[in-house]
Scaffold this motif. Structure first.
Motif, short mmCIF file in Angstrom:
data_model
loop_
_atom_site.label_atom_id
_atom_site.label_comp_id
_atom_site.label_asym_id
_atom_site.label_seq_id
_atom_site.Cartn_x
_atom_site.Cartn_y
_atom_site.Cartn_z
N ASN A 1 0.81 -1.22 0.00
CA ASN A 1 0.00 0.00 0.00
C ASN A 1 0.84 1.28 0.00
OD1 ASN A 1 0.76 -0.79 2.68
ND2 ASN A 1 -0.56 0.81 3.47
N ARG A 2 2.13 1.16 0.33
CA ARG A 2 2.99 2.35 0.37
C ARG A 2 3.67 2.62 -0.99
NH1 ARG A 2 7.34 1.73 3.95
NH2 ARG A 2 7.62 3.98 3.93
N PHE A 3 3.51 1.70 -1.92
CA PHE A 3 4.12 1.90 -3.25
C PHE A 3 3.49 3.11 -3.93
CE2 PHE A 3 3.87 1.40 -7.83
CZ PHE A 3 5.18 1.10 -8.18
N SER A 4 4.29 3.93 -4.59
CA SER A 4 3.71 5.04 -5.35
C SER A 4 4.58 5.35 -6.56
CB SER A 4 3.56 6.30 -4.48
OG SER A 4 4.82 6.83 -4.14
N THR A 5 3.95 5.89 -7.58
CA THR A 5 4.68 6.34 -8.75
C THR A 5 3.99 7.57 -9.32
OG1 THR A 5 5.58 5.70 -10.91
CG2 THR A 5 3.48 4.72 -10.30
N VAL A 6 4.78 8.49 -9.86
CA VAL A 6 4.22 9.73 -10.39
C VAL A 6 5.19 10.26 -11.43
CG1 VAL A 6 5.31 11.25 -8.65
CG2 VAL A 6 3.16 11.93 -9.68
N ASN A 7 4.69 11.00 -12.40
CA ASN A 7 5.61 11.70 -13.30
C ASN A 7 5.73 13.15 -12.83
OD1 ASN A 7 6.59 13.40 -15.59
ND2 ASN A 7 6.85 11.37 -16.48
N ALA A 8 6.92 13.49 -12.37
CA ALA A 8 7.13 14.81 -11.76
C ALA A 8 6.94 15.94 -12.77
CB ALA A 8 8.54 14.87 -11.18
N TYR A 9 7.20 15.66 -14.05
CA TYR A 9 7.09 16.73 -15.05
C TYR A 9 5.64 16.91 -15.51
CZ TYR A 9 12.19 16.29 -15.39
OH TYR A 9 13.54 16.24 -15.11
N ASP A 10 4.93 15.79 -15.72
CA ASP A 10 3.59 15.86 -16.32
C ASP A 10 2.44 15.89 -15.32
OD1 ASP A 10 4.95 15.68 -18.69
OD2 ASP A 10 4.65 13.52 -18.89
N ASP A 11 2.63 15.24 -14.16
CA ASP A 11 1.48 15.03 -13.26
C ASP A 11 1.37 16.05 -12.14
OD1 ASP A 11 1.22 12.77 -14.78
OD2 ASP A 11 1.99 11.39 -13.28
N LEU A 12 2.40 16.83 -11.90
CA LEU A 12 2.39 17.74 -10.76
C LEU A 12 2.68 19.17 -11.20
CD1 LEU A 12 4.61 15.54 -8.38
CD2 LEU A 12 2.14 15.81 -8.23
N GLN A 13 2.15 20.13 -10.43
CA GLN A 13 2.43 21.54 -10.74
C GLN A 13 3.30 22.15 -9.64
OE1 GLN A 13 -1.70 22.86 -11.46
NE2 GLN A 13 -1.00 23.29 -13.52
N TRP A 14 4.03 23.17 -10.03
CA TRP A 14 4.91 23.85 -9.07
C TRP A 14 4.09 24.59 -8.02
CZ3 TRP A 14 9.64 22.26 -9.18
CH2 TRP A 14 10.26 21.91 -10.37
N SER A 15 4.55 24.54 -6.79
CA SER A 15 3.91 25.35 -5.75
C SER A 15 5.00 25.98 -4.89
CB SER A 15 2.99 24.48 -4.89
OG SER A 15 3.76 23.52 -4.20
N SER A 16 4.62 27.03 -4.17
CA SER A 16 5.58 27.66 -3.27
C SER A 16 5.91 26.68 -2.15
CB SER A 16 5.00 28.93 -2.65
OG SER A 16 4.83 29.89 -3.64
N THR A 17 7.06 26.86 -1.54
CA THR A 17 7.42 25.98 -0.43
C THR A 17 6.48 26.26 0.73
OG1 THR A 17 9.02 27.58 0.37
CG2 THR A 17 9.85 25.88 -1.08
N ASN A 18 6.04 25.22 1.38
CA ASN A 18 5.12 25.39 2.51
C ASN A 18 5.85 25.27 3.84
OD1 ASN A 18 2.77 25.80 1.03
ND2 ASN A 18 2.62 23.60 0.61
#
Lengths: 317, 84
Positions: free
Chosen positions: A128-145
Motif C-alpha cells: 500500500n505504500r508503493f507510489s509512482t508519479v511523473n514529476a514533469y507531467d502530473d504535478l504543478q509547481w507550488s511555493s514551499t510550505n
C-alpha cells in the motif's frame, strides 16, 4: 559514522562503473554519490544500458528511482523523464527493460542495493505504500510550505511524503535571478542533485548540473543565488524547518543548541516531557512503537536518545 | 518495514568496503577543495554582511529586515569550517 558530509560533489567529474552485485542483471552502471557505511544505504546516479533487461523482483530495502533521461519499461508501461517510483521493501515490480537506455537517480534508503528475482511480494512487504508519479507531467509547481519560507522564486513539487517522519522527496526549481540573503540550517538531513542548472551558496560556491550534496543536520548553507535557473531533486529524512540567521561562522554544536532552545520556547510542554526522568519512550498511536519490534530509537529520560531494544531470545528448556 | 532482515554475501561486504574507501578519498578531496576556496569565501561573506545592512536579510519569504552594525557578528578565532 553513517554518511559523511558530501558537499559539493559533481558526478560529471567521474565515470560510470559496472554494477556487479549478486542478483543484479548485467547492463546497469552507477556513480556513487553517497554511502551510509553502517547499513549500506546509498544514493547513486545510474545508467541502464540500451537493451537492459531485469526480471520481476524486489529489494530488501525500500528504494526510490527517478528517471532523468531516456526511458524504462516496467511491465507494459513506458516511463520517461520525470518518472518517479517509491518502492517499499519487499514489493515486487514487474520486468524492467530499457531498449534505448536511460539514466536516473537511485536511492536505497535503509540498506545496501539488493535485487531478488521474484513474481510475488515478500510476506512483510507493504504494497500500500508503493507510489509512482511523473514529476514533469502530473504535478504543478507550488511555493514551499515551510515556515519560515524560502525567498520568492523557489518552487517545489512533492514526490513522496512519509507521514511518520515527515521526511519527503521533492523536485525543486530556482527561477533565473533567484537570491536569498540569509544562512539556513535544518534539523534534518538534506540531500539534493542538480538535474540542470547552476546555483551558488556562500560556503561552497557554484553547484552545476550533475552537482550533488548530502548534508547532515545543523550545517550552515546560504546565502543563495542562481543566475539562469536550476532544476533539482531534493530529499530529507525528517521534517524540514528553516532555521534562518546571518552569522556565517556558527558551528554544528551552536546551531543545534539554538534549535533546541527554539523547541523549548515553541513546544515547552513537549520539551519538558521529553526531558522527564523515568521510562519515557514516545508511543505514536498511529504507528508501531519501538518496543514492539525493537526498531525505533528512543530514550528513557536519561539523555541516551539513540538506543534501541534488541529482541530477547527465548530460553530453550 | 523499511528493511527486511537478510544476510549479506561476501561480495556485497567487499563492495561496501571498496565504496567506503573511495568515499573517504572523495571526502578528503572535497575538504581540500573547500579549504582552497577560503579567500573567495571570505570575500563572499564580507559582501553578504554588507548587503544585509543595506538591502536586508530574508526573515520569511519576501520579508526582509536591515541588520544594524551592532548586530553584525565577529569572526571567531577558530578555523572557519564549512565541511563537517
Amino acid at each position: 559514522m553513517a554518511r559523511p558530509h558530501i558537499e559539493p560533489f559533481v558526478d560529471r567529474d567521474v565515470s560510470f562503473k559496472k554494477l556487479n552485485l549478486p542478483g543484479f542483471p548485467k547492463g546497469m552502471q552507477y556513480k556513487m554519490l553517497s554511502l551510509d557505511t553502517d547499513n549500506g544505504a546509498c544514493s547513486m546516479t545510474v545508467l541502464f544500458e540500451p537493451g537492459y533487461k531485469q526480471p520481476p523482483g524486489m529489494s530488501y530495502t525500500e528504494y526510490e528511482l527517478f528517471i532523468m533521461n531516456g526511458s524504462i519499461t516496467v511491465g507494459d508501461k513506458v516511463y520517461g523523464p520525470g518518472s518517479y517510483f517509491f518502492v517499499p521493501a519487499g514489493v515486487t515490480i514487474g520486468a524492467l527493460t530499457s531498449s534505448r537506455g536511460a539514466t536516473g537517480l537511485l536511492f536505497y534508503n535503509h540498506g545496501e542495493p539488493s535485487f531478488v528475482e521474484s513474481d510475488s511480494d515478500h510476506p512483510r512487504a507493504e504494497r500500500n505504500r508503493f507510489s509512482t508519479v511523473n514529476a514533469y507531467d502530473d504535478l504543478q509547481w507550488s511555493s514551499t510550505n515551510f515556515f519560515p519560507a524560502t525567498a520568492p522564486g523557489c518552487f517545489v513539487k512533492i514526490l513522496h511524503f512519509d507521514p511518520r517522519t515527515f521526511g519527503f522527496t521533492f523536485m525543486y526549481c530556482m527561477t533565473p535571478n533567484f537570491w536569498q540573503d540569509n544562512i539556513s540550517y535544518h534539523d534534518c538531513v538534506e540531500e539534493a542533485y542538480h538535474i540542470w542548472g547552476t546555483s551558488w551558496m556562500m560556503q561552497f560556491g557554484d553547484l552545476p548540473t550533475g552537482g550533488y550534496f548530502y548534508r547532515p543536520p545543523y550545517i550552515n548553507h546560504g546565502a543563495f543565488g542562481c543566475k539562469l535557473g536550476t532544476l533539482a531533486i531534493g530529499r530529507t529524512d525528517t521534517q524540514l524547518y528553516n532555521h534562518f540567521h546571518f552569522n556565517p561562522w556558527t558551528n554544528i554544536e551552536e546551531n543545534r543548541e539554538r534549535a533546541a532552545s527554539r523547541l523549548l520556547h515553541r513546544n515547552p510542554e513537549l520539551y519538558k516531557w521529553v526531558n522527564n526522568h523515568g521510562h519515557n519512550h514516545p508511543v505514536d498511536f498511529d504507528f508501531d512503537h519501538g518496543h514492539a519490534h525493537g526498531d525505533v530509537a528512543h530514550h528513557h529520560g536519561d539523555g541516551q536518545v539513540e538506543h534501541k531494544h534488541k529482541k530477547k531470545p527465548r530460553r530453550r528448556r | 518495514m523499511k528493511l527486511i532482515p537478510h544476510k549479506r554475501s561476501r561480495e556485497v561486504e567487499a563492495w561496501l568496503r571498496k565504496e567506503d574507501a573511495e568515499q573517504k578519498k572523495r571526502y578528503r578531496k572535497i575538504v581540500k577543495e573547500q579549504d582552497a576556496l577560503e579567500p573567495k569565501r571570505n570575500k563572499w561573506v564580507a559582501d553578504f554582511l554588507a548587503r544585509i545592512q543595506t538591502r536586508g536579510t530574508h526573515v520569511h519569504y519576501d520579508q526582509m529586515r536591515k541588520v544594524s552594525p551592532e548586530e553584525i557578528p565577529t569572526k571567531p578565532k577558530r578555523k572557519f569550517r564549512v565541511v563537517f
